[in-house]
Design an enzyme around this catalytic site. Structure first.
Site, short mmCIF file in Angstrom:
data_model
loop_
_atom_site.label_atom_id
_atom_site.label_comp_id
_atom_site.label_asym_id
_atom_site.label_seq_id
_atom_site.Cartn_x
_atom_site.Cartn_y
_atom_site.Cartn_z
N CYS A 110 0.83 -1.21 0.00
CA CYS A 110 0.00 0.00 0.00
C CYS A 110 0.87 1.27 0.00
O CYS A 110 1.41 1.64 -1.03
CB CYS A 110 -0.98 -0.03 1.16
SG CYS A 110 -2.35 1.14 0.97
N HIS A 210 -3.52 -5.12 0.44
CA HIS A 210 -3.01 -5.49 1.76
C HIS A 210 -2.99 -7.00 1.91
O HIS A 210 -3.91 -7.59 2.52
CB HIS A 210 -3.88 -4.86 2.86
CG HIS A 210 -3.58 -3.43 3.13
ND1 HIS A 210 -2.59 -3.03 4.01
CD2 HIS A 210 -4.11 -2.30 2.60
CE1 HIS A 210 -2.54 -1.70 4.04
NE2 HIS A 210 -3.45 -1.24 3.19
N GLU A 212 -1.45 -8.87 3.90
CA GLU A 212 -1.44 -9.32 5.30
C GLU A 212 -2.84 -9.47 5.87
O GLU A 212 -3.03 -10.15 6.89
CB GLU A 212 -0.60 -8.36 6.16
CG GLU A 212 -1.29 -7.10 6.61
CD GLU A 212 -1.45 -6.02 5.53
OE1 GLU A 212 -2.05 -4.96 5.82
OE2 GLU A 212 -0.97 -6.24 4.39
#
Length: 230
Positions: A110, A210, A212
């Protein structure tokens, strides 16, 4: 040893409310589950030791967070652009440039993609809804959305993820003019650039989404695998 950059924000724990170096736990777990050892990299007030930090690591994750200061890419501040965090910008730009010089594997996430683009002389779209006419990249405050991205199958990202991926998303800015040596390798349906790669670097990859926040660990696993061979 995988360094992960951190936020620097006011935080509350116990009876304390203090400025703190903080990081959402999913970044740490993603590196751990991929087989790496996470090391947090707070934005220090001095750039002394940046080269030593890079020399001591096997890879870096450039985490998400605050908007990059528009002054760094020669633009006036948009009303929707967040307040500048000059210490974090300064530290992470130095860290990223040192990693590039050392050919150290890195994954930008990001803000990490946006920072990489600025570091290479590129610019940013400061508020995507003005350009694409919708808010699907950040559907609501504090709500992670999802959308599909199309990936170049010949790119490193494509070899890791395939030519299509369904990704977690939360951003209101994106790459505009690409910086020197960067190639766009993934796009959303509205043509927003969703991944870039640094040409000639052993593993220089950044995504606008993202990873994660999802269950797909392949990007982290690829970073750790390359870092293990560093």
């Amino acid at each position: 040893m995988i360094g992960i950059t951190t936020y620097q924000e006011p935080a509350r724990w116990g009876v304390w409310v203090r400025e703190a170096a903080v990081l959402p736990v999913p970044y740490i777990r993603s590196v751990e589950r991929a087989g790496g050892v996470p090391v947090l990299l707070p934005p220090t007030g001095t750039l002394r030791g940046v080269r030593a930090v890079v020399e001591g690591l096997d890879g870096i994750v450039l985490a998400g967070g605050s908007d990059v200061d528009p002054e760094l890419y020669g633009a006036e501040r948009h009303p929707e652009t967040g307040a500048p965090q000059p210490q974090r910008d300064r530290y992470e730009l130095a860290l990223l440039r040192a990693a590039i010089a050392a050919d150290l594997p890195f994954l930008g996430i990001c803000r990490g993609l946006q920072l990489l683009n600025v570091a290479r002389g590129g610019g940013l779209v400061q508020h995507l809804p003005d350009v694409v006419g919708h808010r699907r990249h950040a559907p609501d405050v504090g709500v992670v959305g999802r959308h599909r991205v199309r990936i170049s199958p010949t790119s490193l990202t494509g070899k890791i993820l395939g030519d299509v991926a369904d990704v977690p998303t939360y951003h209101h800015q994106a790459a505009d003019r690409l910086g020197k040596g960067l190639a766009a390798v993934a796009w959303a349906d509205d043509q927003v650039v969703e991944a870039v790669e640094l040409q000639g670097h052993r593993f220089g990859l950044a995504v606008q989404w993202h990873p994660e926040e999802g269950e797909d660990r392949r990007l982290f696993e690829a970073l750790v695998a390359e870092a293990s061979a560093h």
